[in-house]
Enzyme design. Structure first.
Site, PDB file in Angstrom:
ATOM      1  N   CYS A   1     -64.355  23.930 -10.265  1.00  0.00           N
ATOM      2  CA  CYS A   1     -63.733  24.822 -11.239  1.00  0.00           C
ATOM      3  C   CYS A   1     -64.834  25.627 -11.913  1.00  0.00           C
ATOM      4  CB  CYS A   1     -62.960  24.047 -12.302  1.00  0.00           C
ATOM      5  SG  CYS A   1     -61.611  23.038 -11.657  1.00  0.00           S
TER       6      CYS A   1
ATOM      7  N   ARG B   1     -65.309  29.790  -7.639  1.00  0.00           N
ATOM      8  CA  ARG B   1     -65.285  28.338  -7.814  1.00  0.00           C
ATOM      9  C   ARG B   1     -63.859  27.794  -7.853  1.00  0.00           C
ATOM     10  NH1 ARG B   1     -70.183  26.091  -9.613  1.00  0.00           N
ATOM     11  NH2 ARG B   1     -69.022  24.273 -10.324  1.00  0.00           N
TER      12      ARG B   1
ATOM     13  N   TRP C   1     -59.608  25.148  -9.551  1.00  0.00           N
ATOM     14  CA  TRP C   1     -59.267  24.738  -8.191  1.00  0.00           C
ATOM     15  C   TRP C   1     -58.630  23.364  -8.324  1.00  0.00           C
ATOM     16  CZ3 TRP C   1     -58.723  26.952  -3.660  1.00  0.00           C
ATOM     17  CH2 TRP C   1     -58.674  26.173  -2.507  1.00  0.00           C
TER      18      TRP C   1
ATOM     19  N   ASN D   1     -64.056  20.388 -15.789  1.00  0.00           N
ATOM     20  CA  ASN D   1     -64.382  20.469 -14.375  1.00  0.00           C
ATOM     21  C   ASN D   1     -64.686  19.060 -13.897  1.00  0.00           C
ATOM     22  OD1 ASN D   1     -65.229  21.180 -11.804  1.00  0.00           O
ATOM     23  ND2 ASN D   1     -67.262  21.816 -12.463  1.00  0.00           N
ATOM     24  N   GLY D   2     -64.036  18.597 -12.825  1.00  0.00           N
ATOM     25  CA  GLY D   2     -64.299  17.276 -12.298  1.00  0.00           C
ATOM     26  C   GLY D   2     -63.056  16.422 -12.198  1.00  0.00           C
TER      27      GLY D   2
ATOM     28  N   GLU E   1     -68.605  21.615  17.218  1.00  0.00           N
ATOM     29  CA  GLU E   1     -68.553  22.322  15.938  1.00  0.00           C
ATOM     30  C   GLU E   1     -69.731  23.274  15.792  1.00  0.00           C
ATOM     31  OE1 GLU E   1     -67.763  23.541  11.943  1.00  0.00           O
ATOM     32  OE2 GLU E   1     -66.582  22.990  13.709  1.00  0.00           O
TER      33      GLU E   1
ATOM     34  N   LYS F   1     -69.402  27.412  15.325  1.00  0.00           N
ATOM     35  CA  LYS F   1     -69.988  28.202  14.236  1.00  0.00           C
ATOM     36  C   LYS F   1     -70.727  29.420  14.783  1.00  0.00           C
ATOM     37  CE  LYS F   1     -68.265  26.397  10.935  1.00  0.00           C
ATOM     38  NZ  LYS F   1     -67.172  26.283  11.874  1.00  0.00           N
TER      39      LYS F   1
ATOM     40  N   GLU G   1     -68.212  31.984  15.915  1.00  0.00           N
ATOM     41  CA  GLU G   1     -67.455  32.598  14.825  1.00  0.00           C
ATOM     42  C   GLU G   1     -68.229  33.695  14.109  1.00  0.00           C
ATOM     43  OE1 GLU G   1     -64.415  29.436  12.854  1.00  0.00           O
ATOM     44  OE2 GLU G   1     -66.547  28.931  12.677  1.00  0.00           O
TER      45      GLU G   1
ATOM     46  N   HIS H   1     -71.685  17.410  35.970  1.00  0.00           N
ATOM     47  CA  HIS H   1     -70.380  17.649  36.594  1.00  0.00           C
ATOM     48  C   HIS H   1     -69.970  19.119  36.508  1.00  0.00           C
ATOM     49  CE1 HIS H   1     -69.696  13.351  37.131  1.00  0.00           C
ATOM     50  NE2 HIS H   1     -70.206  13.201  35.914  1.00  0.00           N
TER      51      HIS H   1
ATOM     52  N   LYS I   1     -59.153  33.281   7.026  1.00  0.00           N
ATOM     53  CA  LYS I   1     -59.433  31.954   6.478  1.00  0.00           C
ATOM     54  C   LYS I   1     -58.274  30.995   6.706  1.00  0.00           C
ATOM     55  CE  LYS I   1     -61.949  28.970   4.313  1.00  0.00           C
ATOM     56  NZ  LYS I   1     -63.106  28.413   5.022  1.00  0.00           N
TER      57      LYS I   1
END
Length: 630
Positions: A2, A32, A82, A108-109, A499, A503, A506, A522, A625
């Site tokens: 946040c 944030r 958030w 925040n938290g 992954e 990246k 992307e 193979h 996104k």
């Protein structure tokens, strides 16, 4: 997670400056969190703190204030949220107020003991209008403030806030204003950031310097478990007991307001990669007690139901599916039931075998991925239970699931996911350990040791960021003209390889493929030609020496055909250093924890490659996104 901002100006002249600073600060902190915003203002003569808050982005709050202006003030606090506790609604938005309305706070938290504290207050007749842990703290601070007035005859909001801070468990930064002391803004912090901005005839507070860098570049750093009280011309820093802190560290911010929306980072992706350690730490918060016993409060599926589960199917897309593949190795090892990982868009078209004893785990950062949503709907139609792993409270996938395990990675703005990937792995690991706990497939001390290993990972991730970034950047510069890459891995290194390849696809627009290293002979080895870059995730030589030897052999095989090899390997692995052209090091950790560190240099590598090519790393072409269509 946040964004918070606080301002204290002259008590002798109420004006619009507190509101201006708060709103401008929130605009720069919106990265944030952006599911609700709010402000609280106080000035001499106000009976109660003036609060205004709205769900949605900052523009909603601005429109509301324009329609119904707020009064002039001398102090103010602002918050952009958030959601981690309570859905994003007007009622759950910050600030929250004391019972008498004289105190307002932002937070925040996560307050881990909020449930018990809420029950204690309810027995005293307190009522709550929101589903947040923050309102609990607001009521407690208001109560403490009144107790101090009753005992001492004068208000002391700084003392009241410190008293409550000592009661709270978890991670928190809290800012407080009191209409009875309209010259002060108080803050406390524990495992959550708070900085002070030092002005001329005014002072500031913020979750980071972006909140106030447009007004001052002089800042003061607050340490762990410290409290601060600012007025127009003073800053007092103490510990939670009220003991003064000698000479808090001052520093000068070396970037300007134009970069503030990214917290000073060149891109959101860069910022979010450097939040990898915090995303892991925050996702662990509140999930176990002092004895290491797992307590997943938000998972509203009875333990008896979990005991009957005989198969898990993970449904996800892209990066989230690779997090599921990592989790497969751990959950099968810990719980001894089969785990399948399905691409969500293929799941319902293959007539999957689902029963009431099947647990379907839907992983999605946004909670709105349409393919994953349709897969979970199909699973529920077939009578299976669905548990969501998600980063966004109030989104569709958690709402339509039987249970949810939230990651606490905070808002992820860059399209290419980074910190959410680590948080998803941690959340899936917590689920696996919880299943092992209720099924009795692991001893309690084994679960405790695994939790301790998870708790140690943020510092290990930070070590990679601190020590390997320069080498990664140098390697990216050498590889800038490469037309393609191969990524190889075995065991948990296999999904990490995929992954890492994703990246690079992307954001650097480089043709890249990830393979299981055992597949090399193979077919994929036919792609290796002189100069071909091959990235290899090397398992630890400790424990599984046979697996390590086989991966080293794969490096030898591609080098014999002229490949340029980049290894991700453990500190002290001499074989990797002997055979690979470049080695990105990781600190020693258990095998099942290694993906949390192995992926970090690959994230940095993709970022550096894209930046060196002059590409927009936050908004790569053709991608969004949140994929809300099938």
């Amino acid at each position: 997670m946040c964004g918070i901002v606080g301002y204290a100006g002259s008590v002798h002249a109420a004006c619009g400056r507190p509101l201006e600073v708060c709103l401008n600060g929130l605009g720069r902190l919106e990265y944030r969190g952006y599911d609700s915003t709010g402000v609280a203002l106080a000035a001499p003569g106000m009976e109660k703190v003036e609060v205004r808050k709205k769900a949605g982005r900052l523009k909603n709050l601005l429109a509301d204030i324009e329609k119904s202006p707020l009064p002039d003030a001398t102090v103010g606090i602002g918050h952009t949220r958030w959601a981690t506790n309570g859905e994003p609604t007007d009622l759950n938005a910050h600030p929250h107020q004391s019972r008498d309305g004289k105190v307002a706070i932002i937070h925040n938290g996560i307050i881990e003991n909020a449930s018990q504290l809420r029950l204690d207050l309810q027995t005293e007749g307190y009522t709550f209008v929101s589903a947040t842990d923050t309102e609990v703290a607001a009521k407690l601070i208001g109560k403490a403030a009144q107790e101090i007035i009753d005992a001492e005859g004068t208000p002391d909001i700084f003392k009241a806030t410190r008293r409550v801070a000592r009661m709270l468990k978890g991670a928190f930064t809290i800012l407080v204003v009191d209409s009875r002391q309209p010259d002060l803004v108080v803050g406390v912090r524990h495992d959550s950031p708070l900085v002070v901005g030092l002005g001329d005839g005014e002072n500031f507070l913020g979750s980071d310097v972006a909140a106030f860098v447009a007004y001052t570049k002089e800042a003061l750093e607050l340490g762990q478990d410290q409290a601060v009280c600012i007025s127009a011309d003073s800053v007092i820093v103490t510990d939670f007991m009220g003991e003064p802190v000698p000479e808090p560290r001052r520093y000068t911010v070396d970037w300007d307001a134009s970069a503030a929306d990214k917290g000073g980072w060149e891109s959101y992706m860069d910022k979010e990669i450097h939040e990898d350690p915090a995303s892991v730490a925050d996702t662990l918060l509140g999930r176990y007690d002092d004895k290491g016993h797992l307590d997943l409060d938000e998972v509203h599926i009875d333990a008896d139901v979990f005991r009957q589960i005989d198969k898990i199917i993970v449904v996800a897309c892209g990066t989230a599916s690779y997090a599921g593949l990592v989790a497969k190795y751990a959950i099968e090892h810990w719980v001894r039931i089969p785990v399948e990982v399905e691409l969500a868009h293929e799941f319902r078209y293959r007539d999957p075998i689902l029963t009431s004893r099947t647990l379907v785990v839907a992983i999605s950062q946004s909670g709105e991925t349409m393919d994953t949503l349709m897969a979970l709907r199909h699973a529920r139609e077939q009578g299976s239970r669905v548990l969501a792993i998600c980063n966004t409270q109030g989104s569709t996938i958690p709402r339509e699931s039987d249970a949810v395990l939230y990651t606490h990675a905070g808002p992820e703005v860059a399209v290419a996911s980074t910190k959410a990937f680590l948080a998803q792995i941690v959340a899936a690991y917590l689920l696996g350990l919880y299943l092992a706990q209720v099924k009795g497939t692991m001893y309690r001390d084994e679960i405790h040791q695994t939790i301790d290993s998870l708790k140690a990972m943020p510092s290990k991730i930070q070590w990679v960021l601190d020590t390997q970034s320069e080498k990664v950047q140098e390697t990216a510069a050498r590889m800038i003209d490469a037309r393609s890459f191969l990524f190889l891995g075995r065991h948990v290194g296999y999904p990490v390889a995929m992954e890492g390849a994703l990246k690079l696809k992307e954001i650097a627009y480089t043709f890249t493929e990830g393979f299981a290293a055992g597949e090399l002979k193979h077919g994929p080895i036919a792609l290796v030609e002189p100069g071909e870059p091959v990235v290899v995730i090397v398992p630890s030589p400790r424990g599984r020496d046979v697996l390590h030897s086989k991966v080293i052999s794969a490096i030898e095989e591609v080098k014999a055909r002229g490949a340029f090899t980049i290894a991700v390997a453990e500190e002290g692995d001499e074989d990797a250093g002997r055979y690979a052209d470049v080695v990105f090091r990781r600190p020693q950790c258990p095998t099942l924890m290694s993906p949390l560190v192995d992926v970090v240099p690959l994230q940095l590598f993709a970022l550096d490659m894209a930046q060196l090519k002059g590409l927009d790393v936050d908004k790569p072409r053709n991608l969004a996104k949140s994929v809300t269509v099938e």
